[in-house]
Scaffold this active site. Structure first.
Site, PDB file in Angstrom:
ATOM      1  N   HIS A 112       0.823  -1.210   0.000  1.00 23.64           N
ATOM      2  CA  HIS A 112       0.000   0.000   0.000  1.00 23.64           C
ATOM      3  C   HIS A 112       0.854   1.256   0.000  1.00 23.64           C
ATOM      4  O   HIS A 112       2.062   1.218   0.259  1.00 23.64           O
ATOM      5  CB  HIS A 112      -0.970   0.024   1.189  1.00 23.64           C
ATOM      6  CG  HIS A 112      -0.333   0.138   2.549  1.00 23.64           C
ATOM      7  ND1 HIS A 112      -0.043  -0.948   3.340  1.00 23.64           N
ATOM      8  CD2 HIS A 112       0.045   1.221   3.275  1.00 23.64           C
ATOM      9  CE1 HIS A 112       0.475  -0.547   4.489  1.00 23.64           C
ATOM     10  NE2 HIS A 112       0.550   0.766   4.474  1.00 23.64           N
ATOM     11  N   GLU A 166      -8.265   4.964   9.630  1.00 26.94           N
ATOM     12  CA  GLU A 166      -7.806   4.722   8.265  1.00 26.94           C
ATOM     13  C   GLU A 166      -8.890   4.096   7.401  1.00 26.94           C
ATOM     14  O   GLU A 166      -9.801   3.441   7.896  1.00 26.94           O
ATOM     15  CB  GLU A 166      -6.585   3.802   8.283  1.00 26.94           C
ATOM     16  CG  GLU A 166      -6.908   2.426   8.837  1.00 26.94           C
ATOM     17  CD  GLU A 166      -5.731   1.487   8.767  1.00 26.94           C
ATOM     18  OE1 GLU A 166      -4.752   1.713   9.491  1.00 26.94           O
ATOM     19  OE2 GLU A 166      -5.797   0.525   7.984  1.00 26.94           O
ATOM     20  N   GLN A 196      -3.920   3.663   1.406  1.00 25.50           N
ATOM     21  CA  GLN A 196      -4.300   3.715   2.819  1.00 25.50           C
ATOM     22  C   GLN A 196      -4.422   5.186   3.212  1.00 25.50           C
ATOM     23  O   GLN A 196      -3.410   5.889   3.310  1.00 25.50           O
ATOM     24  CB  GLN A 196      -3.217   3.023   3.658  1.00 25.50           C
ATOM     25  CG  GLN A 196      -3.513   2.994   5.143  1.00 25.50           C
ATOM     26  CD  GLN A 196      -2.334   2.419   5.910  1.00 25.50           C
ATOM     27  OE1 GLN A 196      -1.235   2.969   5.845  1.00 25.50           O
ATOM     28  NE2 GLN A 196      -2.543   1.325   6.608  1.00 25.50           N
ATOM     29  N   HIS A 227       3.938   7.385   3.486  1.00 29.39           N
ATOM     30  CA  HIS A 227       4.861   6.246   3.466  1.00 29.39           C
ATOM     31  C   HIS A 227       4.497   5.282   2.346  1.00 29.39           C
ATOM     32  O   HIS A 227       3.389   5.334   1.803  1.00 29.39           O
ATOM     33  CB  HIS A 227       4.868   5.507   4.818  1.00 29.39           C
ATOM     34  CG  HIS A 227       3.575   4.818   5.164  1.00 29.39           C
ATOM     35  ND1 HIS A 227       2.565   5.422   5.889  1.00 29.39           N
ATOM     36  CD2 HIS A 227       3.113   3.565   4.894  1.00 29.39           C
ATOM     37  CE1 HIS A 227       1.563   4.573   6.049  1.00 29.39           C
ATOM     38  NE2 HIS A 227       1.872   3.433   5.455  1.00 29.39           N
ATOM     39  N   GLU A 233       7.554   0.993   5.100  1.00 31.16           N
ATOM     40  CA  GLU A 233       6.933  -0.018   5.962  1.00 31.16           C
ATOM     41  C   GLU A 233       7.113  -1.387   5.326  1.00 31.16           C
ATOM     42  O   GLU A 233       7.082  -1.507   4.096  1.00 31.16           O
ATOM     43  CB  GLU A 233       5.437   0.323   6.104  1.00 31.16           C
ATOM     44  CG  GLU A 233       4.629  -0.642   6.948  1.00 31.16           C
ATOM     45  CD  GLU A 233       3.144  -0.240   7.015  1.00 31.16           C
ATOM     46  OE1 GLU A 233       2.826   0.962   6.852  1.00 31.16           O
ATOM     47  OE2 GLU A 233       2.321  -1.140   7.195  1.00 31.16           O
TER      48      GLU A 233
HETATM   49  C1  MC0 Z   1       9.231  12.070   9.651  1.00 32.28           C
HETATM   50  N1  MC0 Z   1      10.165  12.315   8.713  1.00 32.28           N
HETATM   51  C2  MC0 Z   1       9.745  11.817   7.549  1.00 32.28           C
HETATM   52  C3  MC0 Z   1       8.477  11.250   7.812  1.00 32.28           C
HETATM   53  N2  MC0 Z   1       8.196  11.421   9.124  1.00 32.28           N
HETATM   54  N3  MC0 Z   1      10.307  11.791   6.345  1.00 32.28           N
HETATM   55  C4  MC0 Z   1       9.605  11.203   5.348  1.00 32.28           C
HETATM   56  N4  MC0 Z   1       8.372  10.663   5.532  1.00 32.28           N
HETATM   57  C5  MC0 Z   1       7.786  10.664   6.731  1.00 32.28           C
HETATM   58  N5  MC0 Z   1       6.590  10.128   6.889  1.00 32.28           N
HETATM   59  C6  MC0 Z   1      11.432  13.037   8.895  1.00 32.28           C
HETATM   60  C7  MC0 Z   1      11.170  14.412   9.458  1.00 32.28           C
HETATM   61  O1  MC0 Z   1      10.898  15.335   8.427  1.00 32.28           O
HETATM   62  C8  MC0 Z   1      12.456  14.709  10.160  1.00 32.28           C
HETATM   63  O2  MC0 Z   1      13.423  15.172   9.263  1.00 32.28           O
HETATM   64  C9  MC0 Z   1      12.890  13.353  10.692  1.00 32.28           C
HETATM   65  O3  MC0 Z   1      12.220  12.379   9.865  1.00 32.28           O
HETATM   66  C10 MC0 Z   1      12.466  13.139  12.135  1.00 32.28           C
HETATM   67  O4  MC0 Z   1      11.075  13.326  12.201  1.00 32.28           O
HETATM   68  P1  MC0 Z   1      10.300  14.041  13.378  1.00 32.28           P
HETATM   69  O5  MC0 Z   1       9.183  14.779  12.780  1.00 32.28           O
HETATM   70  O6  MC0 Z   1      11.247  14.761  14.279  1.00 32.28           O
HETATM   71  O7  MC0 Z   1       9.614  12.876  14.126  1.00 32.28           O
HETATM   72  P2  MC0 Z   1      10.150  11.686  15.024  1.00 32.28           P
HETATM   73  O8  MC0 Z   1      11.634  11.535  14.932  1.00 32.28           O
HETATM   74  O9  MC0 Z   1       9.524  11.823  16.345  1.00 32.28           O
HETATM   75  O10 MC0 Z   1       9.452  10.465  14.248  1.00 32.28           O
HETATM   76  C11 MC0 Z   1       9.770  10.111  12.939  1.00 32.28           C
HETATM   77  C12 MC0 Z   1       9.499   8.592  12.801  1.00 32.28           C
HETATM   78  C13 MC0 Z   1       8.017   8.369  13.223  1.00 32.28           C
HETATM   79  C14 MC0 Z   1       9.743   8.192  11.348  1.00 32.28           C
HETATM   80  C15 MC0 Z   1      10.451   7.837  13.717  1.00 32.28           C
HETATM   81  O11 MC0 Z   1       7.171   9.107  12.361  1.00 32.28           O
HETATM   82  C16 MC0 Z   1       7.609   6.944  13.205  1.00 32.28           C
HETATM   83  O12 MC0 Z   1       7.866   6.191  14.168  1.00 32.28           O
HETATM   84  N6  MC0 Z   1       6.911   6.491  12.146  1.00 32.28           N
HETATM   85  C17 MC0 Z   1       6.459   5.102  12.038  1.00 32.28           C
HETATM   86  C18 MC0 Z   1       5.032   4.925  12.500  1.00 32.28           C
HETATM   87  C19 MC0 Z   1       4.042   5.727  11.702  1.00 32.28           C
HETATM   88  O13 MC0 Z   1       4.385   6.610  10.916  1.00 32.28           O
HETATM   89  N7  MC0 Z   1       2.735   5.405  11.913  1.00 32.28           N
HETATM   90  C20 MC0 Z   1       1.634   6.050  11.183  1.00 32.28           C
HETATM   91  C21 MC0 Z   1       1.155   5.152  10.093  1.00 32.28           C
HETATM   92  P3  MC0 Z   1      14.272  16.493   9.533  1.00 32.28           P
HETATM   93  O14 MC0 Z   1      15.104  16.650   8.304  1.00 32.28           O
HETATM   94  O15 MC0 Z   1      13.271  17.584   9.742  1.00 32.28           O
HETATM   95  O16 MC0 Z   1      15.064  16.169  10.770  1.00 32.28           O
HETATM   96  S1  MC0 Z   1       0.336   3.744  10.807  1.00 32.28           S
HETATM   97  C22 MC0 Z   1       0.194   2.630   9.560  1.00 32.28           C
HETATM   98  O17 MC0 Z   1       0.583   2.913   8.476  1.00 32.28           O
HETATM   99  C23 MC0 Z   1      -0.443   1.290   9.925  1.00 32.28           C
HETATM  100  C24 MC0 Z   1      -1.797   1.496  10.492  1.00 32.28           C
HETATM  101  C25 MC0 Z   1      -0.482   0.310   8.756  1.00 32.28           C
HETATM  102  O18 MC0 Z   1       0.079   0.547   7.682  1.00 32.28           O
HETATM  103  O19 MC0 Z   1      -1.094  -0.761   8.915  1.00 32.28           O
END
Ligand code: MC0
Length: 146
Positions: A7, A43, A60, A84, A134
């Site tokens: 997705h 979602e 998604q 993502h 992912e």
């Molecule tokens: C953050 N960054 C991204 C991003 N999110 N870059 C590209 N795409 C994204 N989606 C970048 C920011 O711009 C920043 O860059 C750096 O990563 C750190 O981000 P932050 O804003 O300071 O945030 P953090 O460090 O607290 O968290 C980022 C992190 C988090 C990726 C670790 O978003 C995470 O754990 N994501 C995984 C879970 C998730 O996204 N769940 C929602 C979908 P700079 O350059 O400014 O430092 S749930 C889902 O999808 C499930 C239901 C499913 O598929 O079944």
């Protein structure tokens, strides 16, 4: 092995309005909806072609349900858009472990629960040329394998 694009995750402010856009513009219907409390999202999965044997892929659509969720944080910074991509694999544990060994940060120690009973983990976008990535093993694949 990563076998398909499972997705593409799209962050939005208003899930119902976004669902209606995809229905009215492209004819995509909602296949499944759920709230994932752990991930802080509501979602809608829109299924795109494929077949019942697991070949389908999805859009998604993700609306945050909490201000402190990762999607809310991302929306505040970037606005709506592609959040993502998710690659499908028959074995998310092995795939995550192999990728971790290559020096890419895998965000979860163990895969967590994803959409439609899948098991998921994420790779850090900073290690993937700016793409939050992912890995997902769908529930159908899980039950066929075990
Ligand atoms: C953050 N960054 C991204 C991003 N999110 N870059 C590209 N795409 C994204 N989606 C970048 C920011 O711009 C920043 O860059 C750096 O990563 C750190 O981000 P932050 O804003 O300071 O945030 P953090 O460090 O607290 O968290 C980022 C992190 C988090 C990726 C670790 O978003 C995470 O754990 N994501 C995984 C879970 C998730 O996204 N769940 C929602 C979908 P700079 O350059 O400014 O430092 S749930 C889902 O999808 C499930 C239901 C499913 O598929 O079944």
């Amino acid at each position: 092995m990563l076998t398909r694009i499972d997705h593409i995750g799209i962050a939005c402010h208003d899930l119902d309005a976004t669902v209606e856009f995809y229905r009215a513009t492209y004819g995509f219907e909602v296949f499944h909806t759920e709230v994932n409390e752990e991930q802080g999202v509501r979602e809608a999965m829109l299924r795109i072609n494929g077949t019942d044997d697991g070949g389908a892929s999805y859009l998604q659509l993700l609306e945050p349900v909490r201000e402190d969720s990762t999607v809310a944080k991302w929306l505040a910074k970037n606005g709506e858009g592609v959040h993502h991509i998710a690659f499908g694999t028959a074995d998310v544990d092995t795939e995550a472990s192999d990728i971790r060994d290559k020096g890419v940060r895998v965000l979860y120690e163990e895969p967590r629960r994803g959409s439609m009973g899948s098991r998921i983990t994420f790779l850090h976008p900073k290690d993937c040329h700016g793409v939050l990535t992912e890995l997902v093993t769908s529930a159908a694949v899980e039950s066929a394998e075990h």
